[in-house]
Design an enzyme around this catalytic site. Structure first.
Site, PDB file in Angstrom:
ATOM      1  N   LYS A  79      35.947 153.646 106.614  1.00 21.13           N
ATOM      2  CA  LYS A  79      36.751 152.619 105.931  1.00 21.13           C
ATOM      3  C   LYS A  79      37.782 152.024 106.885  1.00 21.13           C
ATOM      4  O   LYS A  79      37.947 150.807 106.948  1.00 21.13           O
ATOM      5  CB  LYS A  79      37.433 153.259 104.709  1.00 21.13           C
ATOM      6  CG  LYS A  79      38.183 152.283 103.828  1.00 21.13           C
ATOM      7  CD  LYS A  79      38.235 152.745 102.384  1.00 21.13           C
ATOM      8  CE  LYS A  79      39.143 153.939 102.156  1.00 21.13           C
ATOM      9  NZ  LYS A  79      40.577 153.638 102.267  1.00 21.13           N
ATOM     10  N   ARG A  96      39.370 147.132 110.118  1.00 21.18           N
ATOM     11  CA  ARG A  96      39.813 146.608 111.411  1.00 21.18           C
ATOM     12  C   ARG A  96      38.771 145.681 112.034  1.00 21.18           C
ATOM     13  O   ARG A  96      39.124 144.713 112.697  1.00 21.18           O
ATOM     14  CB  ARG A  96      40.135 147.782 112.347  1.00 21.18           C
ATOM     15  CG  ARG A  96      41.452 148.483 111.952  1.00 21.18           C
ATOM     16  CD  ARG A  96      41.509 149.874 112.543  1.00 21.18           C
ATOM     17  NE  ARG A  96      42.789 150.548 112.368  1.00 21.18           N
ATOM     18  CZ  ARG A  96      43.203 151.171 111.252  1.00 21.18           C
ATOM     19  NH1 ARG A  96      42.428 151.180 110.172  1.00 21.18           N
ATOM     20  NH2 ARG A  96      44.379 151.765 111.195  1.00 21.18           N
ATOM     21  N   GLN A 132      48.855 152.834 109.397  1.00 22.72           N
ATOM     22  CA  GLN A 132      48.905 151.488 108.809  1.00 22.72           C
ATOM     23  C   GLN A 132      50.106 150.726 109.352  1.00 22.72           C
ATOM     24  O   GLN A 132      50.013 149.553 109.699  1.00 22.72           O
ATOM     25  CB  GLN A 132      48.977 151.578 107.283  1.00 22.72           C
ATOM     26  CG  GLN A 132      47.700 152.133 106.677  1.00 22.72           C
ATOM     27  CD  GLN A 132      47.806 152.346 105.179  1.00 22.72           C
ATOM     28  OE1 GLN A 132      48.867 152.165 104.583  1.00 22.72           O
ATOM     29  NE2 GLN A 132      46.705 152.743 104.568  1.00 22.72           N
ATOM     30  N   ASP A 181      44.190 162.307 104.636  1.00 21.90           N
ATOM     31  CA  ASP A 181      43.428 161.958 103.426  1.00 21.90           C
ATOM     32  C   ASP A 181      42.626 163.133 102.882  1.00 21.90           C
ATOM     33  O   ASP A 181      41.992 163.014 101.832  1.00 21.90           O
ATOM     34  CB  ASP A 181      42.480 160.789 103.727  1.00 21.90           C
ATOM     35  CG  ASP A 181      43.247 159.488 103.936  1.00 21.90           C
ATOM     36  OD1 ASP A 181      44.372 159.366 103.416  1.00 21.90           O
ATOM     37  OD2 ASP A 181      42.724 158.593 104.624  1.00 21.90           O
TER      38      ASP A 181
HETATM   39  C1  S3P Z   1      44.717 154.526 107.231  1.00 26.66           C
HETATM   40  C2  S3P Z   1      45.864 155.231 107.475  1.00 26.66           C
HETATM   41  C3  S3P Z   1      46.372 156.289 106.578  1.00 26.66           C
HETATM   42  C4  S3P Z   1      45.291 156.758 105.601  1.00 26.66           C
HETATM   43  C5  S3P Z   1      44.546 155.618 104.991  1.00 26.66           C
HETATM   44  C6  S3P Z   1      43.852 154.795 106.072  1.00 26.66           C
HETATM   45  C7  S3P Z   1      44.317 153.472 108.190  1.00 26.66           C
HETATM   46  O1  S3P Z   1      47.441 155.764 105.827  1.00 26.66           O
HETATM   47  O2  S3P Z   1      45.885 157.545 104.602  1.00 26.66           O
HETATM   48  O3  S3P Z   1      43.574 156.085 104.084  1.00 26.66           O
HETATM   49  O4  S3P Z   1      43.162 153.009 108.136  1.00 26.66           O
HETATM   50  O5  S3P Z   1      45.152 153.095 109.027  1.00 26.66           O
HETATM   51  P1  S3P Z   1      48.973 155.803 106.359  1.00 26.66           P
HETATM   52  O6  S3P Z   1      49.107 154.841 107.450  1.00 26.66           O
HETATM   53  O7  S3P Z   1      49.799 155.436 105.167  1.00 26.66           O
HETATM   54  O8  S3P Z   1      49.193 157.226 106.797  1.00 26.66           O
END
Ligand code: S3P
Length: 450
Positions: free
Chosen positions: A28, A33, A176, A327
């Protein structure tokens, strides 16, 4: 706001001998990205194996709304004609991000240094999640945000007219946030510097380098320092998205807790910033092998082979491992229920601001199924009962959270009594074919009548 989906209550029951090969969906994080960087590149990016879950499809629509041409060519193949860095146009409607924190946060970052305005919204889960972690750093570039109280969606971002580069220390371990700042830095002059004290998934760094951006990463005693030069000419790429280690976790863990199981989950990306769960499971005594270890597209990949593991022990999960399995704590706590002794999880405050408050959601659901859980703001302890002693029989509230839904369905495969969940609908955000794949292994999973 998006139209609410009709809840899909489901039940899972004890099963034995899960066996076979499971081709889990694509990653995902990498799928989001690919679409966003494809939209910011010049030329046609070809993506194979894109995850066609709801979250990623919302990002595809959003990229179209910002001016890219995004086409679904069938069988997971997609084409994105990008508009180049700085080329986003102003969307005509509201950007609907559904359930996806990654989608909305990365896109807000990417558009924040364009002289355009966009309004974002999501479902009831996303509209509760904190966005100040994005609006704070994009304000440093010169963007303004107007949202609901507490920095919640729906929210309008007015992009910076004359963006300036920033130096930003990410205050929480969040890929993120790091990625949003990097994407904003693309359309700012000079060098944007991001410091992350704890390493988080590095897909944005890797992919930006692949698209030709100047990105330098140094690991120092302060943490990881990422330097990004603005205004790169991103060149369209051909991307093959690997399979998602976070989705692989569900069939792997299902095999560990059901008697007589032997399951192969091929082609799983084991980037060290994502693979913490598998290290933890092996430390607990799981019968889990990495077959055919290799590198693909610069990423470590292996076929995971998981077998029934009746003698697992609870462990203290090292807090410094949290980001690499953030996760996976829900499904880890399911496995830990079937292990002997306590599993201690510390340094996991971020779990409280995921698709649901995952410490609270798991604690409530596990207690409803006969488990004992202690919890604090940034820790929780699960008192394992050992194989054959997990009662089950509970009805679980899933709070629009796909990973809570799948975790409790897996709990039901090993528990003594059926486990019911109030809504399996959100599973489609990340693992659209979860039900048929698990059924093909021999799992007992049904949708309830309303
Ligand atoms: C993700 C970062 C994580 C993760 C999310 C996907 C990403 O979140 O929990 O499912 O693709 O950058 P956070 O940046 O809030 O830790």
């Amino acid at each position: 706001m998006s139209a609410p989906f009709v809840p899909i209550p489901m039940t899972s029951k004890k099963c034995m001998g899960l066996s076979g090969v499971v081709e889990v969906p694509s990653d995902k994080s990498i799928s989001h990205r690919s679409l966003i960087l494809g939209a910011m590149a010049i030329g046609e990016t070809k993506i194979s194996g894109l995850l066609e879950g709801r979250d990623v499809l919302d990002t595809a629509k959003a990229m179209q709304a910002f001016g890219a041409t995004v086409k679904n060519l069938g069988d997971g193949n997609w084409s994105v004609h990008g508009v180049g860095v700085g080329g986003f146009s102003e969307p005509q409607g509201v950007i609907e991000c559904g359930n996806s924190g990654t989608g909305v946060r990365l896109i807000m970052g990417a558009m924040a240094t364009h002289e355009i305005t966009a309004t974002f919204t999501g479902d009831a889960s996303l509209n509760k999640r904190p966005m100040a972690r994005i609006t704070d750093p994009i304000a440093l570039f010169g963007a303004n945000a107007y949202g609901r109280k507490g920095g919640r969606l729906p929210m309008t971002i007015v992009g910076a007219k004359h963006p300036v580069p920033v130096s930003y220390t990410v205050p929480m371990p969040s890929a993120q946030v790091k990625s949003a700042v990097m994407l904003a830095g693309l359309n700012a002059p000079g060098e944007t510097v991001i410091i992350e004290k704890k390493a988080t998934r590095d897909h944005t760094e890797r992919m930006l380098m692949g698209f030709g951006a100047e990105v330098e990463v140094n690991t120092t005693s302060e943490g990881r320092i990422i330097k990004l030069r603005g205004y790169p000419d991103l060149q369209a790429q051909t991307i093959s998205v690997p399979r998602d280690p976070s989705s692989a976790a569900f069939p792997v863990c299902a095999a560990l807790i059901t008697e007589g199981s032997d399951v192969l989950v091929p082609n799983i990306g084991l980037n060290p910033t994502r693979a913490g769960l598998y290290t933890t499971l092996r430390e607990m005594g799981a019968d889990l092998d990495y077959d055919n270890e290799r590198f693909e597209g610069g990423e470590p990949v292996a076929d995971l082979r998981a077998k029934f593991s009746p003698n697992m022990k609870g462990i203290e999960v090292p807090p410094e491992r949290a980001a690499s399995m953030i996760d996976e704590y829900p499904i880890l706590s399911v496995v830990a229920s079937f292990a002997e002794g306590d599993t201690v999880m510390r340094g996991v405050k971020e779990l409280r601001v995921k698709e649901s408050d995952r410490i609270d959601a798991m604690a409530k659901g596990l207690r409803a199924n006969g488990m004992e859980v202690d919890e604090g703001e940034d820790w929780w302890v699960l008192h394992g009962k050992g194989m054959g002693n997990v009662l089950g029989g509970g009805l679980v509230e899933t709070f629009l959270d796909h990973r809570i839904a799948m975790s409790f369905l897996v709990l039901g495969f090993g528990a003594e009594n059926p486990v019911r969940i109030d809504d399996g609908g959100p599973i489609a955000t990340s693992f659209p074919n979860f039900e048929p794949l698990m059924a093909a292994l021999g799992a007992n999973l049904t949708r309830n009548d309303h």
